[in-house]
Motif scaffolding. Structure first.
Motif, short mmCIF file in Angstrom:
data_model
loop_
_atom_site.label_atom_id
_atom_site.label_comp_id
_atom_site.label_asym_id
_atom_site.label_seq_id
_atom_site.Cartn_x
_atom_site.Cartn_y
_atom_site.Cartn_z
N GLN A 319 39.47 -26.00 -41.01
CA GLN A 319 38.11 -25.95 -40.45
C GLN A 319 38.01 -24.80 -39.45
N PRO A 320 36.80 -24.30 -39.21
CA PRO A 320 36.63 -23.22 -38.23
C PRO A 320 37.16 -23.64 -36.86
N VAL A 321 37.66 -22.67 -36.12
CA VAL A 321 38.19 -22.92 -34.79
C VAL A 321 37.06 -23.42 -33.88
N ASN A 322 37.36 -24.48 -33.13
CA ASN A 322 36.38 -25.00 -32.17
C ASN A 322 36.18 -24.01 -31.04
N ARG A 323 34.94 -23.66 -30.75
CA ARG A 323 34.65 -22.75 -29.65
C ARG A 323 33.99 -23.46 -28.48
N GLN A 324 33.77 -24.79 -28.61
CA GLN A 324 33.15 -25.57 -27.54
C GLN A 324 34.02 -26.78 -27.20
N PRO A 325 34.24 -27.03 -25.91
CA PRO A 325 34.96 -28.25 -25.54
C PRO A 325 34.16 -29.49 -25.94
N PHE A 326 34.86 -30.56 -26.29
CA PHE A 326 34.19 -31.82 -26.58
C PHE A 326 34.57 -32.81 -25.48
N VAL A 327 33.59 -33.21 -24.69
CA VAL A 327 33.82 -34.08 -23.53
C VAL A 327 32.80 -35.22 -23.56
N PRO A 328 33.14 -36.36 -24.15
CA PRO A 328 32.18 -37.46 -24.22
C PRO A 328 31.98 -38.19 -22.90
N TYR A 329 32.94 -38.05 -21.97
CA TYR A 329 32.86 -38.83 -20.73
C TYR A 329 33.56 -38.05 -19.64
N THR A 330 32.93 -37.98 -18.46
CA THR A 330 33.53 -37.26 -17.34
C THR A 330 34.12 -38.25 -16.33
N MET A 331 35.07 -37.78 -15.53
CA MET A 331 35.66 -38.63 -14.51
C MET A 331 34.65 -38.98 -13.43
N GLU A 332 33.65 -38.14 -13.27
CA GLU A 332 32.57 -38.45 -12.33
C GLU A 332 31.88 -39.75 -12.75
N LYS A 333 31.62 -39.90 -14.05
CA LYS A 333 31.00 -41.13 -14.55
C LYS A 333 31.96 -42.31 -14.41
N THR A 334 33.24 -42.07 -14.67
CA THR A 334 34.23 -43.14 -14.50
C THR A 334 34.24 -43.64 -13.07
N ALA A 335 34.23 -42.71 -12.11
CA ALA A 335 34.23 -43.08 -10.69
C ALA A 335 32.96 -43.85 -10.34
N GLU A 336 31.83 -43.43 -10.87
CA GLU A 336 30.57 -44.14 -10.60
C GLU A 336 30.63 -45.57 -11.13
N GLU A 337 31.22 -45.75 -12.32
CA GLU A 337 31.34 -47.09 -12.88
C GLU A 337 32.23 -47.97 -12.01
N TYR A 338 33.33 -47.42 -11.53
CA TYR A 338 34.21 -48.23 -10.67
C TYR A 338 33.54 -48.54 -9.33
N LEU A 339 32.80 -47.60 -8.78
CA LEU A 339 32.08 -47.88 -7.54
C LEU A 339 31.09 -49.03 -7.75
N ARG A 340 30.46 -49.04 -8.90
CA ARG A 340 29.53 -50.13 -9.23
C ARG A 340 30.26 -51.46 -9.31
N ARG A 341 31.43 -51.45 -9.94
CA ARG A 341 32.20 -52.69 -10.05
C ARG A 341 32.67 -53.16 -8.67
N TYR A 342 33.13 -52.23 -7.81
CA TYR A 342 33.56 -52.61 -6.47
C TYR A 342 32.43 -53.30 -5.71
N ARG A 343 31.24 -52.72 -5.81
CA ARG A 343 30.10 -53.31 -5.10
C ARG A 343 29.75 -54.69 -5.66
N GLU A 344 29.80 -54.80 -6.99
CA GLU A 344 29.44 -56.07 -7.63
C GLU A 344 30.39 -57.18 -7.21
N ILE A 345 31.71 -56.93 -7.29
CA ILE A 345 32.63 -58.02 -6.98
C ILE A 345 32.65 -58.33 -5.48
N SER A 346 32.29 -57.34 -4.66
CA SER A 346 32.29 -57.62 -3.21
C SER A 346 31.06 -58.40 -2.78
N THR A 347 29.97 -58.29 -3.55
CA THR A 347 28.74 -59.01 -3.21
C THR A 347 28.54 -60.25 -4.07
N GLY A 348 29.30 -60.30 -5.20
CA GLY A 348 29.12 -61.42 -6.13
C GLY A 348 27.89 -61.29 -6.99
#
Length: 350
Positions: A319-348
Motif C-alpha cells: 500500500q502507499p506509504v502513510n503520510r499522515q499520523p493516525f491518532v484516534p485518542y490523545t492523552m489530553e482526552k485520557t487525562a480529562e476522562e480520569y479527572l471526571r472519574r476522580y470528581r465522580e467518585i469523590s462526590t458520589g
C-alpha cells in the motif's frame, strides 16, 4: 486536587523514558492540568528516598520484585499514603493493576474513606490472577477502569463482571510528528519485550512466510528479553539471517524513529490489554497487522493464523506509504476522562 497513585513501578528519574511510557504521559498530562500528583512506586525504582519527577513527588517503596519483601513493601506504601492524607486533602486514590497496588489502595480507602479507583492494566484480567479476581464484587467493579473493549470483554469472560469505565490510552500531542517520510526502507517492524506472551515465534514464522513470496523483505525486531537467544536460533533455522535484524533494547525516542522508517508494524501477541506500541506505530505512520488483541482491530487488520497474517502483511506492505499520523485518542482526552472519574467518585455523583 491532590491524587495519590499506587503503581508497581514508575520512572526512576526524568530521563527514564522506557518505564511504562503511557503512565508517564498520563502523569505529565494531569500535572499540566494542575493536579497535585503523589506517586507510590511499590517495586521500582530500587531505592527508598522520595524524589521529584516533573513536579510530581514519587515515594519509592523499594520492593525490588521480591515476594518475601511484600509485607514490608505494602507497609511502606500504606504508611506513605496515610502520611500524605494527613497532610493534604486527597481527592482520590488511584491504583494501577489489579494486584498488590490495588490491595494497598483498597485497604487505605477502607481505613480513611478516601475513594479508590483501579485501572486494569494487562494480564491482571486473566485467570492466573485468581488471587485478586476472586474477591471482586459488583460494587468494586464500579470503580474499575479498562483500557479497551477487548480487555473488558476478557475481564467479563473470566469474572462475570465488567469494569464500569473504559478509558483508552492516548497519544501525547507533543509526540505527534509534524511530517512523515516519503520513503520507508524497513518493510516490517516488531517492537516489544522478548517474552512468551508476545508470541514472537508466530511473528518469525509470519515473516518467513512473507519472505518466501517477497524475496528481499527487510525486517527488524526491537526489544530484549529472556526469549532472545531462542528466537535468534529459530530465525536462523527459518533462513532469516539476511532478512531480519535483531536490534535489542533502544531508547523510546529511537524506537519512534525506527517506526517512521517502517511500512508495517507486525504484532503477534497472545494478549494485550491495549497495546500502546500499536498506537505509537499508527502515530508514526506505520500500518498495523496484528493478532486481534487490545485496540489492534481499531488501528489495522487482524488475523490469527500465520498464513492469514502473512497475506495481510504482504498486501499492506504494497500500500502507499502513510503520510499522515493516525491518532484516534490523545492523552489530553485520557487525562480529562480520569479527572471526571476522580470528581465522580469523590462526590458520589456519576
Amino acid at each position: 486536587m491532590t491524587i495519590v497513585w499506587i503503581t508497581p513501578g514508575f520512572a526512576a528519574d526524568e530521563q527514564d523514558h522506557n518505564c511504562i511510557p503511557p503512565l508517564q504521559l498520563l502523569a505529565a498530562a494531569l500535572l499540566r492540568k494542575g493536579v497535585d500528583l503523589r506517586i507510590l512506586a511499590l517495586e521500582y525504582p530500587f531505592r527508598e528516598e522520595p524524589y521529584h519527577w516533573h513536579g510530581a513527588t514519587v515515594f519509592p517503596c523499594n520492593g525490588r520484585n521480591r515476594p518475601w519483601l511484600k509485607p514490608r513493601t505494602l507497609w511502606r506504601a500504606m504508611n506513605h499514603c496515610r502520611r500524605i492524607i494527613g497532610e493534604k486533602e486527597v481527592t482520590a486514590l488511584h491504583s494501577f493493576w489489579l494486584g498488590w497496588a490495588s490491595l494497598a489502595g483498597e485497604r487505605v480507602s477502607q481505613q480513611t474513606g478516601i475513594p479508590h479507583l483501579t485501572t486494569l492494566m494487562g494480564q491482571d484480567v486473566l485467570p492466573q490472577n485468581r488471587k485478586f479476581l476472586r474477591g471482586l464484587t459488583p460494587g468494586r467493579c464500579t470503580r474499575l477502569v479498562a483500557l479497551s473493549g477487548f480487555q473488558n470483554d476478557c475481564f467479563e469472560e473470566n469474572t462475570g463482571f465488567r469494569a464500569d469505565y473504559t478509558i483508552p490510552w492516548g497519544i501525547d500531542e507533543t509526540e505527534i510528528p509534524a511530517t512523515l517520510p516519503s520513503e520507508r526502507p524497513v518493510d516490517v517492524l516488531g517492537a516489544g519485550s522478548l517474552v512468551a506472551v508476545k508470541n514472537w515465534e508466530k511473528w518469525l514464522h509470519t515473516v518467513a512466510l512473507a519472505a518466501e513470496t517477497k524475496p528481499g523483505l527487510r525486517a527488524e525486531l526491537i526489544g530484549e528479553g529472556p526469549e532472545r537467544h531462542r528466537l535468534e536460533r529459530l530465525a536462523a533455522r527459518l533462513g532469516l539471517e539476511r532478512t531480519l535484524r535483531f536490534s535489542g533494547n533502544l531508547p523510546r525516542a529511537e524506537v519512534m524513529a525506527r517506526m517512521r522508517q517502517s511500512k508495517v508494524l507486525l504484532h503477534t501477541a497472545r494478549f494485550e490489554s491495549f497495546g500502546y506500541v500499536l498506537a505509537e506505530a499508527a502515530m508514526n505512520g506505520c500500518r498495523i497487522v496484528s493478532t486481534p488483541v487490545g485496540v489492534a482491530s481499531e488501528l489495522g487488520v487482524t488475523g490469527v493464523q500465520e498464513p492469514r497474517l502473512a497475506k495481510w502483511l504482504l498486501q499492506t506492505i504494497e500500500q502507499p506509504v502513510n503520510r499522515q499520523p493516525f491518532v484516534p485518542y490523545t492523552m489530553e482526552k485520557t487525562a480529562e476522562e480520569y479527572l471526571r472519574r476522580y470528581r465522580e467518585i469523590s462526590t458520589g455523583v456519576a
